[in-house]
Scaffold this motif. Structure first.
Motif, PDB file in Angstrom:
ATOM      1  N   TYR A  89      26.875  11.245   5.564  1.00 57.84           N
ATOM      2  CA  TYR A  89      27.322  12.008   4.395  1.00 57.84           C
ATOM      3  C   TYR A  89      28.301  11.127   3.624  1.00 57.84           C
ATOM      4  CZ  TYR A  89      25.328  16.298   6.337  1.00 57.84           C
ATOM      5  OH  TYR A  89      24.470  17.251   6.822  1.00 57.84           O
ATOM      6  N   ASP A  90      28.333  11.340   2.299  1.00 56.01           N
ATOM      7  CA  ASP A  90      29.284  10.565   1.508  1.00 56.01           C
ATOM      8  C   ASP A  90      30.609  11.313   1.388  1.00 56.01           C
ATOM      9  OD1 ASP A  90      28.963  12.538  -0.387  1.00 56.01           O
ATOM     10  OD2 ASP A  90      27.704  11.328  -1.725  1.00 56.01           O
ATOM     11  N   ALA A  91      31.511  10.791   0.603  1.00 56.35           N
ATOM     12  CA  ALA A  91      32.855  11.373   0.504  1.00 56.35           C
ATOM     13  C   ALA A  91      32.855  12.738  -0.160  1.00 56.35           C
ATOM     14  CB  ALA A  91      33.775  10.415  -0.267  1.00 56.35           C
ATOM     15  N   THR A  92      31.808  13.045  -0.895  1.00 52.17           N
ATOM     16  CA  THR A  92      31.713  14.359  -1.553  1.00 52.17           C
ATOM     17  C   THR A  92      30.818  15.316  -0.775  1.00 52.17           C
ATOM     18  OG1 THR A  92      29.898  13.525  -2.928  1.00 52.17           O
ATOM     19  CG2 THR A  92      32.149  13.396  -3.830  1.00 52.17           C
ATOM     20  N   ASN A  93      30.568  15.006   0.483  1.00 53.50           N
ATOM     21  CA  ASN A  93      29.819  15.866   1.411  1.00 53.50           C
ATOM     22  C   ASN A  93      28.348  15.996   1.064  1.00 53.50           C
ATOM     23  OD1 ASN A  93      32.261  16.563   2.842  1.00 53.50           O
ATOM     24  ND2 ASN A  93      32.733  17.973   1.163  1.00 53.50           N
ATOM     25  N   ASN A  94      27.799  15.011   0.381  1.00 51.56           N
ATOM     26  CA  ASN A  94      26.370  14.993   0.067  1.00 51.56           C
ATOM     27  C   ASN A  94      25.648  14.086   1.052  1.00 51.56           C
ATOM     28  OD1 ASN A  94      26.473  16.669  -2.256  1.00 51.56           O
ATOM     29  ND2 ASN A  94      27.318  14.953  -3.425  1.00 51.56           N
ATOM     30  N   ILE A  95      24.444  14.492   1.376  1.00 50.82           N
ATOM     31  CA  ILE A  95      23.636  13.708   2.298  1.00 50.82           C
ATOM     32  C   ILE A  95      22.781  12.714   1.529  1.00 50.82           C
ATOM     33  CG2 ILE A  95      21.567  15.169   2.366  1.00 50.82           C
ATOM     34  CD1 ILE A  95      21.692  14.880   5.441  1.00 50.82           C
ATOM     35  N   ARG A  96      22.247  11.760   2.240  1.00 50.00           N
ATOM     36  CA  ARG A  96      21.380  10.770   1.574  1.00 50.00           C
ATOM     37  C   ARG A  96      20.190  11.452   0.916  1.00 50.00           C
ATOM     38  NH1 ARG A  96      20.025   6.689   6.307  1.00 50.00           N
ATOM     39  NH2 ARG A  96      19.718   8.713   7.322  1.00 50.00           N
ATOM     40  N   PRO A 106      27.873   5.798   2.365  1.00 52.75           N
ATOM     41  CA  PRO A 106      28.169   6.648   3.519  1.00 52.75           C
ATOM     42  C   PRO A 106      29.665   6.690   3.818  1.00 52.75           C
ATOM     43  CG  PRO A 106      27.220   4.566   4.219  1.00 52.75           C
ATOM     44  CD  PRO A 106      27.107   4.595   2.736  1.00 52.75           C
ATOM     45  N   SER A 107      30.115   7.868   4.229  1.00 50.45           N
ATOM     46  CA  SER A 107      31.532   8.052   4.522  1.00 50.45           C
ATOM     47  C   SER A 107      31.766   8.512   5.955  1.00 50.45           C
ATOM     48  CB  SER A 107      32.144   9.057   3.550  1.00 50.45           C
ATOM     49  OG  SER A 107      33.490   9.310   3.845  1.00 50.45           O
ATOM     50  N   TYR A 266      24.311  34.679   8.611  1.00 50.27           N
ATOM     51  CA  TYR A 266      24.406  33.357   9.255  1.00 50.27           C
ATOM     52  C   TYR A 266      23.320  32.482   8.665  1.00 50.27           C
ATOM     53  CZ  TYR A 266      25.148  29.915  12.981  1.00 50.27           C
ATOM     54  OH  TYR A 266      25.454  28.777  13.679  1.00 50.27           O
ATOM     55  N   ASP A 267      23.713  31.307   8.153  1.00 51.89           N
ATOM     56  CA  ASP A 267      22.771  30.397   7.522  1.00 51.89           C
ATOM     57  C   ASP A 267      23.140  28.974   7.911  1.00 51.89           C
ATOM     58  OD1 ASP A 267      21.203  28.802   5.772  1.00 51.89           O
ATOM     59  OD2 ASP A 267      21.119  30.434   4.310  1.00 51.89           O
ATOM     60  N   THR A 268      22.232  28.288   8.576  1.00 55.08           N
ATOM     61  CA  THR A 268      22.532  26.940   9.058  1.00 55.08           C
ATOM     62  C   THR A 268      22.579  25.909   7.942  1.00 55.08           C
ATOM     63  OG1 THR A 268      20.177  26.514   9.486  1.00 55.08           O
ATOM     64  CG2 THR A 268      21.490  27.410  11.297  1.00 55.08           C
ATOM     65  N   ARG A 269      22.181  26.264   6.725  1.00 59.89           N
ATOM     66  CA  ARG A 269      22.214  25.322   5.608  1.00 59.89           C
ATOM     67  C   ARG A 269      23.383  25.566   4.659  1.00 59.89           C
ATOM     68  NH1 ARG A 269      15.811  24.704   3.853  1.00 59.89           N
ATOM     69  NH2 ARG A 269      15.222  23.303   5.537  1.00 59.89           N
ATOM     70  N   GLU A 270      24.196  26.577   4.932  1.00 53.93           N
ATOM     71  CA  GLU A 270      25.320  26.867   4.057  1.00 53.93           C
ATOM     72  C   GLU A 270      26.597  26.246   4.612  1.00 53.93           C
ATOM     73  OE1 GLU A 270      25.641  31.028   3.428  1.00 53.93           O
ATOM     74  OE2 GLU A 270      24.026  31.078   1.931  1.00 53.93           O
ATOM     75  N   GLY A 271      27.600  26.118   3.761  1.00 56.64           N
ATOM     76  CA  GLY A 271      28.884  25.595   4.180  1.00 56.64           C
ATOM     77  C   GLY A 271      28.950  24.083   4.120  1.00 56.64           C
ATOM     78  N   LEU A 272      30.066  23.567   4.523  1.00 54.49           N
ATOM     79  CA  LEU A 272      30.282  22.128   4.522  1.00 54.49           C
ATOM     80  C   LEU A 272      29.738  21.503   5.798  1.00 54.49           C
ATOM     81  CD1 LEU A 272      33.927  22.058   3.112  1.00 54.49           C
ATOM     82  CD2 LEU A 272      31.790  21.605   1.874  1.00 54.49           C
ATOM     83  N   PRO A 273      29.424  20.218   5.781  1.00 57.54           N
ATOM     84  CA  PRO A 273      28.828  19.567   6.956  1.00 57.54           C
ATOM     85  C   PRO A 273      29.662  19.697   8.226  1.00 57.54           C
ATOM     86  CG  PRO A 273      28.623  18.171   5.033  1.00 57.54           C
ATOM     87  CD  PRO A 273      29.484  19.314   4.618  1.00 57.54           C
ATOM     88  N   LYS A 274      30.995  19.808   8.092  1.00 53.89           N
ATOM     89  CA  LYS A 274      31.846  19.886   9.273  1.00 53.89           C
ATOM     90  C   LYS A 274      32.152  21.315   9.687  1.00 53.89           C
ATOM     91  CE  LYS A 274      34.019  15.364   8.592  1.00 53.89           C
ATOM     92  NZ  LYS A 274      35.283  14.611   8.443  1.00 53.89           N
TER      93      LYS A 274
END
Length: 360
Positions: A89-96, A106-107, A266-274
């Motif tokens: 993930y990059d610094a803005t929490n986006n994936i490749r 990558p961060s 409950y949604d596994t795709r919602e929220g921040l990566p951490k």
């Protein structure tokens, strides 16, 4: 001789002792009354036992389909998988994103998965098709190996399938043979039904990439295939007279962590990566199914017709919104159904998801 050799007086060819040993009419009537009373008691006991047996058998048969559907649903839910892996993930929490023109720097590492698990109030997940939905819905991916093209996929028993469940008040009109449509001999029946979404392996859409800039395409792998959308809907009825489905994601009882789904969502795709739930299956699912019997459904439909029965909608209104009230809501709904003289059954169990690898 009036006297016999032992000195007993003989009357009419019978001794006095023999005459005294006879059974009087009163004694015979008393004996017969007691016998009749005993037989009546035995008959009443037999009838009561017979009614109890028939009633128990009728209840078992009435909820046989619901029990089978509940067993099938919980078994498939327990096989839900994400196949989670670590990714950049990059610094803005986006994936490749291979389709993005912006260079990716990558961060940090975090969990990622192309698969999806989501559950919550049915209105937030199932498209509005003009019909009434109650309770919750759940959608997930599991290695069920279902395919309609056995020549190409028949040797893959662990191939992935998209699956889901929700409750809908609908009609069986489409199941009536065309030559009987409009005939008085058979009329469409409006019932609450447990619906199953099951997408074969060769039609799986879970890997469909989102359109750039879109935040809704992540869910199109199932919403595009649910009525009233135009795509072919792999949806079928698995049980009738199911008035509510409740899904409660939970942590183990000895966990000190905060509740992972206080509002059942409950949604596994919602929220921040951490975030704890990001691309993680819940360890446990409490699955509750409320079913009524067909005689109750028939009685309710006589007054409701194509409209959901008020006795059911009133009982469910305002319930199953917060997880800490689940037991109280089940008790309240049960009492409302009892007051409405509705025969019902609550199926309630907690299952473990085999693919869950929960960690903070």
């Amino acid at each position: 001789m009036p006297w016999n050799s032992k000195g007993h007086y003989r009357r009419g060819g019978m001794t006095k002792r023999a005459a005294q040993a006879g059974v009087t009419l009163v004694e015979l009537m008393v004996t017969m009354s007691v016998l009749v009373f005993i037989m009546a008691m035995l008959l009443a006991l037999t009838n009561q036992t017979s009614r109890l047996w028939k009633g128990t058998t009728a209840k078992i048969e009435a909820f046989q389909n619901a029990r089978a559907a509940y067993h099938s649903m919980t078994q498939r839910l327990s096989q839900a998988t994400l196949n989670t892996h670590l990714d950049y993930y990059d610094a803005t929490n986006n994936i490749r994103d291979p389709y993005s023109a912006t260079p990716f720097t990558p961060s940090y590492y975090a969990r990622n998965s192309e698969l999806h698990f989501t559950t919550g109030p049915v209105a937030t997940l199932v498209p509005n098709n003009g019909l009434t939905h109650t309770g919750h819905s759940v959608f997930f991916v599991a290695p069920l190996g279902l395919t309609t093209t056995t020549a190409d996929f028949g040797g893959l028993p662990r191939a992935l399938n998209a699956c889901g469940y929700y409750v809908e008040f609908n009609t069986d009109a489409t199941a009536i043979p065309p030559f009987l449509v409009g005939q008085s001999v058979i009329q469409p029946r409006w019932r609450f039904r447990l619906m199953e979404f099951l997408q074969p392996t060769e039609q799986l859409q879970i890997y469909k990439l989102p359109i750039s800039g879109s935040t809704t395409d992540y869910q199109r792998w199932f919403t595009d295939f649910l009525p009233p959308n135009s795509m072919a809907a792999p949806v079928r009825v698995v049980a009738e007279n199911i008035v509510a489905l409740i899904i409660a994601p939970q942590l183990p009882p000895d966990s000190t962590e905060a509740a992972i789904a206080p509002d059942f969502s409950y949604d596994t795709r919602e929220g921040l990566p951490k975030d704890p739930n990001h691309h993680q299956l819940p360890p446990l699912l409490r699955v509750v199914l409320i079913a009524i019997d067909e005689p109750s459904a028939v009685r309710l439909s006589q007054n409701a017709g194509t409209t959901p029965p008020t006795a059911i909608t009133s009982a469910l209104s305002g319930r199953f919104a917060t997880a800490n009230q689940l037991d109280a809501d089940i008790a309240t709904v049960s009492q409302a159904l009892v007051d409405a003289r509705i025969t019902f059954r609550v199926f309630d169990t907690t299952i473990a998801l085999r693919g869950a690898k929960w960690s903070q």
